[in-house]
Design an enzyme around this catalytic site. Structure first.
Site, PDB file in Angstrom:
ATOM      1  N   ASP A 171     -14.477 -25.405  -4.113  1.00  9.54           N
ATOM      2  CA  ASP A 171     -13.475 -25.911  -5.033  1.00  9.54           C
ATOM      3  C   ASP A 171     -14.141 -26.960  -5.910  1.00  9.54           C
ATOM      4  O   ASP A 171     -14.911 -27.785  -5.423  1.00  9.54           O
ATOM      5  CB  ASP A 171     -12.295 -26.530  -4.291  1.00  9.54           C
TER       6      ASP A 171
ATOM      7  N   MET B 175     -18.037 -30.855 -14.790  1.00 15.24           N
ATOM      8  CA  MET B 175     -17.600 -30.751 -13.406  1.00 15.24           C
ATOM      9  C   MET B 175     -17.714 -32.158 -12.823  1.00 15.24           C
ATOM     10  O   MET B 175     -18.787 -32.763 -12.878  1.00 15.24           O
ATOM     11  CB  MET B 175     -18.484 -29.772 -12.633  1.00 15.24           C
TER      12      MET B 175
ATOM     13  N   HIS C 161      -5.964 -31.453  -4.460  1.00 17.87           N
ATOM     14  CA  HIS C 161      -6.828 -31.546  -5.641  1.00 17.87           C
ATOM     15  C   HIS C 161      -8.003 -32.501  -5.405  1.00 17.87           C
ATOM     16  O   HIS C 161      -8.621 -32.968  -6.357  1.00 17.87           O
ATOM     17  CB  HIS C 161      -6.047 -31.906  -6.911  1.00 17.87           C
TER      18      HIS C 161
ATOM     19  N   ASP D 287      -9.496 -29.241  -0.596  1.00 21.57           N
ATOM     20  CA  ASP D 287      -9.043 -27.927  -1.055  1.00 21.57           C
ATOM     21  C   ASP D 287     -10.008 -26.823  -0.637  1.00 21.57           C
ATOM     22  O   ASP D 287      -9.578 -25.701  -0.341  1.00 21.57           O
ATOM     23  CB  ASP D 287      -8.840 -27.938  -2.559  1.00 21.57           C
TER      24      ASP D 287
END
Length: 198
Positions: free
Chosen positions: A15, A28, A174, A179
Site C-alpha cells: 500500500d 509517493m 490510510h 493498510d
C-alpha cells in the site's frame, strides 16, 4: 520434454500513500508492505501479515502536490521534506527486503486495487534503483481476483459488496503499513475462498 519448473510465488501486499494522482509530477510519501503468503504446486499458504513488514515515509520529489490527495494520509508534507527518507535509499531498502523475504520464490505485489499502488511503486523502483524485483508486471489485483471467483463484473466490486468473512477485521486507516497488513489478510481469505457456492 519435461515441463518447465516454476518457482513458487511469494505474495507481498503493498500500500502506498501519495500527494497526487501520478508519479513524477507528484510524490509517493509512504510505502507499506507485508508478506501475505506463498503459493507453490501444493497450493496457497497464508503468512502472518505482521511477521515480515516494511515501512518508510519518503521525502517528496517535487514541489507539486494535491491538497486533497495529501489529506487522505494525514502526513505532514513539510515534515517529510525535512525528515522523510531519501527515495533512492528507501527503494534500495525495499528491494533488499523483498530479496530477503522472497528467497527461493518469485515476489508478486498484491493490492486492493493494485493499479494505483503499482504505478507509483514500479516508477519509483525503476527511477531510483534501475529495476524492479517484481519485473515489469509482477502484480495481482484483489478486486479482479474477487470478481473472477464471484462471477461479478469488476466495476461492481467494492469491499462493501464482499461477504463479511472475506474481509479483515482491521480498520482501513490510510496508514500504508496498517493498510498493507489489512489487505494481506483480505488476500489470504480470497485465495482460500472457493466462491459464492462455498
Amino acid at each position: 520434454m519435461s515441463p518447465r519448473r516454476v518457482r513458487p510465488s511469494l505474495y507481498v501486499s503493498v500500500d502506498i500513500e501519495a500527494d497526487g494522482p501520478i508519479p513524477g509530477p507528484y510524490s509517493m510519501i509512504s510505502l507499506g508492505a507485508a508478506v501475505a503468503g506463498r503459493q507453490d504446486a501444493d497450493g496457497f499458504t497464508a503468512a502472518d501479515p505482521e511477521e515480515h513488514t516494511f515501512y518508510r515515509e519518503l521525502r517528496p520529489i517535487s514541489e507539486e502536490f494535491d491538497a486533497q490527495a495529501l489529506a487522505v494520509s494525514g502526513l505532514d508534507r513539510d515534515r517529510l521534506c525535512r525528515e522523510g527518507t531519501d527515495p533512492a535509499t528507501a527503494m534500495a531498502g525495499f528491494t533488499a527486503w523483498v530479496g530477503e523475504v522472497s528467497a527461493g520464490s518469485q515476489p508478486v505485489v498484491c493490492g486492493y486495487p493494485v493499479a494505483f499502488d503499482w504505478i507509483f511503486l514500479y516508477w519509483y523502483l525503476v527511477r531510483f534503483t534501475g529495476g524492479s524485483p517484481f519485473g515489469h508486471s509482477g502484480c495481482m489485483d484483489m478486486k479482479t481476483l474477487y470478481a473472477t471467483k464471484a462471477g461479478t463484473p469488476l466495476r461492481a466490486v467494492a469491499k462493501g459488496t464482499m461477504p463479511r468473512h472475506l474481509l479483515s477485521r482491521r480498520r482501513h486507516t490510510h496508514h500504508a503499513l496498517d493498510d498493507a497488513v489489512e489487505q494481506a489478510e483480505l488476500f489470504a481469505n480470497l485465495m482460500r475462498w472457493e466462491g459464492p457456492a462455498s
